[in-house]
Each structure stands twice: as structure tokens, then as C-alpha cells.
Design a protein around this motif. Structure first.
Motif, PDB file in Angstrom:
ATOM      1  N   ILE A  34       0.844  -1.446   0.042  1.00 41.64           N
ATOM      2  CA  ILE A  34      -0.090   0.210  -0.254  1.00 41.64           C
ATOM      3  C   ILE A  34       0.853   1.090  -0.049  1.00 41.64           C
ATOM      4  O   ILE A  34       2.024   1.410   0.514  1.00 41.64           O
ATOM      5  CB  ILE A  34      -0.527   0.504   1.806  1.00 41.64           C
ATOM      6  CG1 ILE A  34      -0.263  -0.041   2.461  1.00 41.64           C
ATOM      7  CG2 ILE A  34      -1.823  -1.182   1.262  1.00 41.64           C
ATOM      8  CD1 ILE A  34      -1.081   0.044   4.052  1.00 41.64           C
ATOM      9  N   SER A  35       0.686   2.141  -0.516  1.00 42.17           N
ATOM     10  CA  SER A  35       1.264   3.561  -0.319  1.00 42.17           C
ATOM     11  C   SER A  35       0.564   4.688   0.172  1.00 42.17           C
ATOM     12  O   SER A  35      -0.631   4.747   1.425  1.00 42.17           O
ATOM     13  CB  SER A  35       1.167   4.354  -1.906  1.00 42.17           C
ATOM     14  OG  SER A  35      -0.267   4.968  -1.785  1.00 42.17           O
ATOM     15  N   SER A  49      -8.497   7.944  -0.449  1.00 40.80           N
ATOM     16  CA  SER A  49      -8.673   7.378  -1.296  1.00 40.80           C
ATOM     17  C   SER A  49      -8.378   6.466  -1.900  1.00 40.80           C
ATOM     18  O   SER A  49      -9.187   5.099  -3.047  1.00 40.80           O
ATOM     19  CB  SER A  49      -8.777   8.129  -2.793  1.00 40.80           C
ATOM     20  OG  SER A  49      -7.951   8.596  -2.309  1.00 40.80           O
ATOM     21  N   GLU A  50      -7.084   5.945  -1.279  1.00 41.85           N
ATOM     22  CA  GLU A  50      -6.683   3.955  -1.820  1.00 41.85           C
ATOM     23  C   GLU A  50      -7.565   3.145  -0.866  1.00 41.85           C
ATOM     24  O   GLU A  50      -7.262   2.583  -1.562  1.00 41.85           O
ATOM     25  CB  GLU A  50      -4.583   4.250  -1.955  1.00 41.85           C
ATOM     26  CG  GLU A  50      -4.945   5.712  -2.799  1.00 41.85           C
ATOM     27  CD  GLU A  50      -3.123   5.213  -2.773  1.00 41.85           C
ATOM     28  OE1 GLU A  50      -2.703   4.652  -2.333  1.00 41.85           O
ATOM     29  OE2 GLU A  50      -2.145   6.404  -3.466  1.00 41.85           O
TER      30      GLU A  50
END
Length: 50
Positions: A34-35, A49-50
Motif C-alpha cells: 500500500i502506498s 481514496s486508496e
């Protein structure tokens, strides 16, 4: 520059969404699963949003 409407979540908030330990979220970010972004203080934040 990032939009002001984008909400940033703490590792604890992300962990609650996925029902895992916050350290698991940190490991996912370190592994690139995950970023995340870093605050000026060095803390990880995740885009909602991710």
C-alpha cells in the motif's frame, strides 16, 4: 500540491478498517503493498481514496 479535500488516515485508522494490527499496516507500506506518504515529522499517513 495535494488537494485539501483528500483525507489522510493514520496507521491505526487503516488498521481498524482492515481489522489488523497497526504494525501490519506499517509492514504493508514498507513492503510496497500500500502506498503511504510521510509527514514532516516522519509519521506515515495513507490516502483515504486508496
Amino acid at each position: 500540491m495535494e488537494s485539501t479535500s483528500e483525507r489522510l488516515l493514520t496507521p491505526g485508522e487503516v488498521a481498524a478498517l482492515f481489522r489488523v494490527d497497526p504494525k501490519t499496516v506499517t509492514r504493508w507500506a514498507a513492503a510496497g503493498r500500500i502506498s503511504s506518504i510521510r509527514t514532516p515529522g516522519g509519521h506515515r499517513r495513507f490516502r483515504e481514496s486508496e
